[in-house]
Write a protein that holds these residues in place. Structure first.
Motif, PDB file in Angstrom:
ATOM      1  N   LEU A   1       0.579  -1.419   0.391  1.00  0.00           N
ATOM      2  CA  LEU A   1       0.011  -0.112  -0.487  1.00  0.00           C
ATOM      3  C   LEU A   1       0.691   1.475   0.069  1.00  0.00           C
ATOM      4  O   LEU A   1       0.809   2.602  -0.553  1.00  0.00           O
ATOM      5  N   GLN A   2       1.968   1.058   1.104  1.00  0.00           N
ATOM      6  CA  GLN A   2       2.835   2.548   0.617  1.00  0.00           C
ATOM      7  C   GLN A   2       3.664   2.704  -0.388  1.00  0.00           C
ATOM      8  O   GLN A   2       3.567   3.275  -0.764  1.00  0.00           O
ATOM      9  N   VAL A   3       4.355   1.615  -0.799  1.00  0.00           N
ATOM     10  CA  VAL A   3       4.343   2.125  -2.183  1.00  0.00           C
ATOM     11  C   VAL A   3       3.607   2.368  -3.261  1.00  0.00           C
ATOM     12  O   VAL A   3       4.166   3.239  -4.084  1.00  0.00           O
ATOM     13  N   ALA A   4       2.715   1.684  -3.569  1.00  0.00           N
ATOM     14  CA  ALA A   4       1.737   2.380  -4.340  1.00  0.00           C
ATOM     15  C   ALA A   4       0.978   3.572  -3.886  1.00  0.00           C
ATOM     16  O   ALA A   4       0.757   4.850  -5.064  1.00  0.00           O
ATOM     17  N   THR A   5       0.885   4.343  -3.069  1.00  0.00           N
ATOM     18  CA  THR A   5       0.601   5.531  -2.935  1.00  0.00           C
ATOM     19  C   THR A   5       2.087   6.404  -2.671  1.00  0.00           C
ATOM     20  O   THR A   5       2.149   7.321  -3.315  1.00  0.00           O
TER      21      THR A   5
ATOM     22  N   ALA B   1       6.498  13.005  -3.174  1.00  0.00           N
ATOM     23  CA  ALA B   1       7.368  12.208  -3.747  1.00  0.00           C
ATOM     24  C   ALA B   1       8.955  12.328  -5.411  1.00  0.00           C
ATOM     25  O   ALA B   1       9.339  12.277  -5.007  1.00  0.00           O
ATOM     26  N   ARG B   2       7.847  12.979  -6.672  1.00  0.00           N
ATOM     27  CA  ARG B   2       8.484  12.885  -7.492  1.00  0.00           C
ATOM     28  C   ARG B   2       8.988  14.188  -7.456  1.00  0.00           C
ATOM     29  O   ARG B   2      10.556  13.554  -8.007  1.00  0.00           O
ATOM     30  N   LEU B   3       9.095  15.314  -6.659  1.00  0.00           N
ATOM     31  CA  LEU B   3       9.611  16.772  -6.282  1.00  0.00           C
ATOM     32  C   LEU B   3      10.868  16.201  -5.633  1.00  0.00           C
ATOM     33  O   LEU B   3      11.869  16.902  -6.240  1.00  0.00           O
ATOM     34  N   ALA B   4      10.305  15.291  -4.615  1.00  0.00           N
ATOM     35  CA  ALA B   4      11.240  15.199  -3.780  1.00  0.00           C
ATOM     36  C   ALA B   4      13.324  14.631  -5.027  1.00  0.00           C
ATOM     37  O   ALA B   4      13.392  14.714  -4.423  1.00  0.00           O
ATOM     38  N   THR B   5      11.835  13.246  -6.143  1.00  0.00           N
ATOM     39  CA  THR B   5      13.241  12.650  -6.238  1.00  0.00           C
ATOM     40  C   THR B   5      13.928  13.201  -6.666  1.00  0.00           C
ATOM     41  O   THR B   5      15.764  13.598  -6.977  1.00  0.00           O
ATOM     42  N   VAL B   6      13.572  14.339  -7.521  1.00  0.00           N
ATOM     43  CA  VAL B   6      14.231  15.689  -8.615  1.00  0.00           C
ATOM     44  C   VAL B   6      15.392  15.991  -7.923  1.00  0.00           C
ATOM     45  O   VAL B   6      16.309  16.271  -8.137  1.00  0.00           O
ATOM     46  N   LEU B   7      14.387  16.926  -7.014  1.00  0.00           N
ATOM     47  CA  LEU B   7      15.809  17.575  -5.563  1.00  0.00           C
ATOM     48  C   LEU B   7      16.674  16.566  -5.517  1.00  0.00           C
ATOM     49  O   LEU B   7      18.199  16.710  -4.849  1.00  0.00           O
ATOM     50  N   LEU B   8      16.618  15.212  -4.326  1.00  0.00           N
ATOM     51  CA  LEU B   8      17.609  14.767  -4.399  1.00  0.00           C
ATOM     52  C   LEU B   8      18.656  13.758  -5.295  1.00  0.00           C
ATOM     53  O   LEU B   8      19.971  14.063  -4.694  1.00  0.00           O
ATOM     54  N   VAL B   9      18.018  13.783  -6.442  1.00  0.00           N
ATOM     55  CA  VAL B   9      19.042  13.103  -7.408  1.00  0.00           C
ATOM     56  C   VAL B   9      19.275  14.080  -7.612  1.00  0.00           C
ATOM     57  O   VAL B   9      20.684  14.342  -8.648  1.00  0.00           O
ATOM     58  N   ALA B  10      19.073  14.731  -8.562  1.00  0.00           N
ATOM     59  CA  ALA B  10      20.030  16.338  -9.339  1.00  0.00           C
ATOM     60  C   ALA B  10      21.030  17.159  -8.596  1.00  0.00           C
ATOM     61  O   ALA B  10      21.285  17.912  -9.244  1.00  0.00           O
ATOM     62  N   PHE B  11      19.918  17.789  -7.558  1.00  0.00           N
ATOM     63  CA  PHE B  11      20.255  18.795  -7.039  1.00  0.00           C
ATOM     64  C   PHE B  11      22.017  18.658  -6.635  1.00  0.00           C
ATOM     65  O   PHE B  11      22.887  19.948  -6.729  1.00  0.00           O
TER      66      PHE B  11
ATOM     67  N   LEU C   1       9.734   2.715   6.195  1.00  0.00           N
ATOM     68  CA  LEU C   1      11.026   1.535   5.401  1.00  0.00           C
ATOM     69  C   LEU C   1      10.416   1.952   4.144  1.00  0.00           C
ATOM     70  O   LEU C   1      11.867   2.187   2.803  1.00  0.00           O
ATOM     71  N   VAL C   2      10.111   2.979   3.116  1.00  0.00           N
ATOM     72  CA  VAL C   2       9.752   3.169   2.474  1.00  0.00           C
ATOM     73  C   VAL C   2      10.669   4.073   1.780  1.00  0.00           C
ATOM     74  O   VAL C   2      10.691   4.395   0.999  1.00  0.00           O
ATOM     75  N   VAL C   3       9.653   5.425   2.637  1.00  0.00           N
ATOM     76  CA  VAL C   3      10.902   6.175   2.659  1.00  0.00           C
ATOM     77  C   VAL C   3      12.338   5.886   2.819  1.00  0.00           C
ATOM     78  O   VAL C   3      13.430   6.985   2.309  1.00  0.00           O
ATOM     79  N   ALA C   4      12.916   5.327   3.484  1.00  0.00           N
ATOM     80  CA  ALA C   4      14.300   5.159   3.785  1.00  0.00           C
ATOM     81  C   ALA C   4      14.477   4.432   2.357  1.00  0.00           C
ATOM     82  O   ALA C   4      15.741   4.983   2.619  1.00  0.00           O
TER      83      ALA C   4
END
Lengths: 256, 250
Positions: free
Chosen positions: A7-11, A18-28, A117-120
């Motif tokens: 459920l947590q992975v799906a949401t 999550a998508r914006l934070a992914t860009v921040l974490l990976v690209a920045f 766990l999913v966030v980690a």
């Protein structure tokens, strides 16, 4: 646990946060660290921005990039992972979905553990990619600058990023207590600002939210050298205890 | 064994006693409707049964087990819709039902089959692949019902399930409730639609001022009139209590 995780992975995977934070974490991190140092050394740097870029103008290219990466990764790990965990936990109140998580065969402690766990796992993947991209970008821009010492500094930056990500997980506790993500967002801003002030007055070594960043070089090589294992152990222990408290708070929350 | 039992339930919020010694029970195969004005204590009673709120005193039992001691084997036999139905806005209708069924203890394959079955049963096919955030209020309510009932629970607790439903939805809901009772499940339902309640309930209890003040016979004519007579009669005999509640509400 697999049900709660699914459920947590799906949401989480479908959330804009999550998508914006992914860009921040990976690209920045690669863009900021390599880009800023490259810009400081280009002929285009002039005016007020030139003064700000001055610290990056001199010294070995790779070492300056790795030092700046420590600063950038520490900050984006705390803020990016903080906002992600604040959303994944606080949204249950904001979207009024929390009520349906009561009286289930899958307990709320399991659901809370699955969220963290999913966030980690996501944070570890993003930070690994960010540091790998920083090293790759450095190699492309100036392959000779990627020395063993620079690679070791980037490994330290990666570890510090993981520690800062772990320190962001307890913002889940604030989200539970404040029954939404806004309180947690405020706490992230507050902790970031307070960390800056405490670092300036020299109290950073024993503040969990500062020690890993200093160790990664955010305050310069001298301050990094001043951070011993005890400071880092304290930071990790704080993250572990506060994360445990977050799970407990989620499991015991009521809807009065 | 009763499907559900609430005995001497008391819950106070500051000076307001939302539950004031309320007792009620639901037997297996029984549809027990509770009716009352806003603030009567219906939702608080249901919230106490699923752990949303704690009781100051009294006892709540689900399928024979005290609520606080209910483990996965008991909770997998419970389904409820209280306040806000299950439904994550970013997930599709089908995914929401699958996840809800899994959270209630069904294995992945069984949950997938249950989702298909309930999508058809509640006529949600046109929206099955659509995200829940795009649904109308009525369809969200249908989705919530599917999420609460897809695992075929032995006890269903439904708080105002007809609120946003259109007439077609009300008929579907009625079929679900009657079918659940027919297979032996106990159903506790609160509603403001007294005609609807009268049609399907085996027992109608009037809740007022946090307690049970009487019962109405299902199938009687002019249920609203009888309900208000009962509530006014209680208020007339408990003027001090009514004033104290009005002050607490203010």
């Amino acid at each position: 646990m697999s049900t709660a995780l699914a459920l947590q992975v799906a949401t989480f995977s479908r959330s804009l946060t999550a998508r914006l934070a992914t860009v921040l974490l990976v690209a920045f991190p690669p863009l900021m660290s390599v880009g800023m140092v490259a810009l400081a050394r280009s002929a285009d740097a002039a005016g007020p921005s030139a003064a700000k870029l001055a610290p990056y103008r001199d010294g070995p290219f790779g070492e300056i990039v790795a030092g700046l990466a420590g600063q950038v990764v520490s900050v984006v790990a705390l803020i990016g992972v903080g906002f992600a965990v604040a959303w994944l936990v606080g949204r249950e109140w904001a979207d009024r979905t929390v009520g349906s998580l009561f009286a289930l065969p899958v307990g709320r402690a399991q659901i809370a553990r699955a969220k963290l766990l999913v966030v980690a796992a996501w944070a570890a993947a993003c930070l690994t990619l960010a540091v790998a991209l920083t090293a790759a970008t450095l190699a492309v821009v100036d392959s000779a600058s990627l020395t063993g010492a620079v690679a070791a500094q980037l490994a330290r930056v990666w570890l510090a990023g993981l520690m800062m990500a772990a320190l962001a997980l307890p913002f889940a506790w604030v989200a539970v207590v404040s029954k939404g993500y806004l309180g947690a967002a405020g706490a992230i801003v507050g902790v970031t600002a307070a960390s800056q002030i405490l670092a300036m007055v020299g109290a950073g070594a024993w503040v969990p939210y500062i020690a890993p960043a200093m160790w990664a070089g955010a305050g310069g090589p001298e301050e990094a050298a001043a951070i011993g294992p005890a400071s880092l152990v304290l930071a990790v222990a704080f993250a572990a205890v506060a994360t445990w408290a977050s799970v407990r708070a989620f499991a015991r929350a009521r809807l009065d | 064994m009763t499907a559900l039992e609430l005995r001497g339930a008391v819950r106070a919020y500051g000076g307001l006693r939302a539950l004031d010694g309320l007792s009620l029970a639901v037997e297996p195969g029984e549809i027990h409707a509770i009716i009352g004005l806003n603030g009567a204590g219906k939702t608080t009673a249901m919230k106490a049964l699923v752990g949303h709120t704690r009781l100051d005193s009294g006892e709540a039992r689900l399928l024979g087990t005290p609520v606080a001691a209910a483990g996965p084997s008991t909770l997998s036999r419970l389904g409820f819709v209280i306040d806000q139905p299950f439904g994550y806005p970013e997930l599709t209708v089908r995914d929401n039902i699958v996840h809800a069924a899994r959270l209630h203890g069904l294995a992945r394959d069984a949950a997938t089959r249950a989702a298909s079955s309930w999508i058809a049963r509640l006529e949600l096919e046109p929206w099955a692949g659509r995200r829940a955030r795009g649904l109308s209020l009525g369809n969200r309510q249908r989705l919530g019902l599917a999420c609460a009932a897809a695992h075929e629970p032995d006890l269903l607790i439904l708080d105002e399930p007809t609120n946003a439903l259109d007439p077609a939805g009300v008929l579907l809901l009625r079929d679900v409730i009657v079918a659940a009772a027919d297979r032996g499940a106990g159903v506790l339902v609160s509603s403001h639609h007294l005609d609807e309640v009268s049609r399907i309930a085996h027992r109608i209890t009037v809740v007022h001022a946090g307690r049970v003040v009487g019962a109405l016979e299902p199938g009687q004519a002019d249920l609203e009139h009888r309900f208000f007579e009962m509530v006014r009669a209680w208020d007339a005999g408990h003027r001090d209590d009514v004033l104290a509640r009005q002050e607490a509400h203010a």
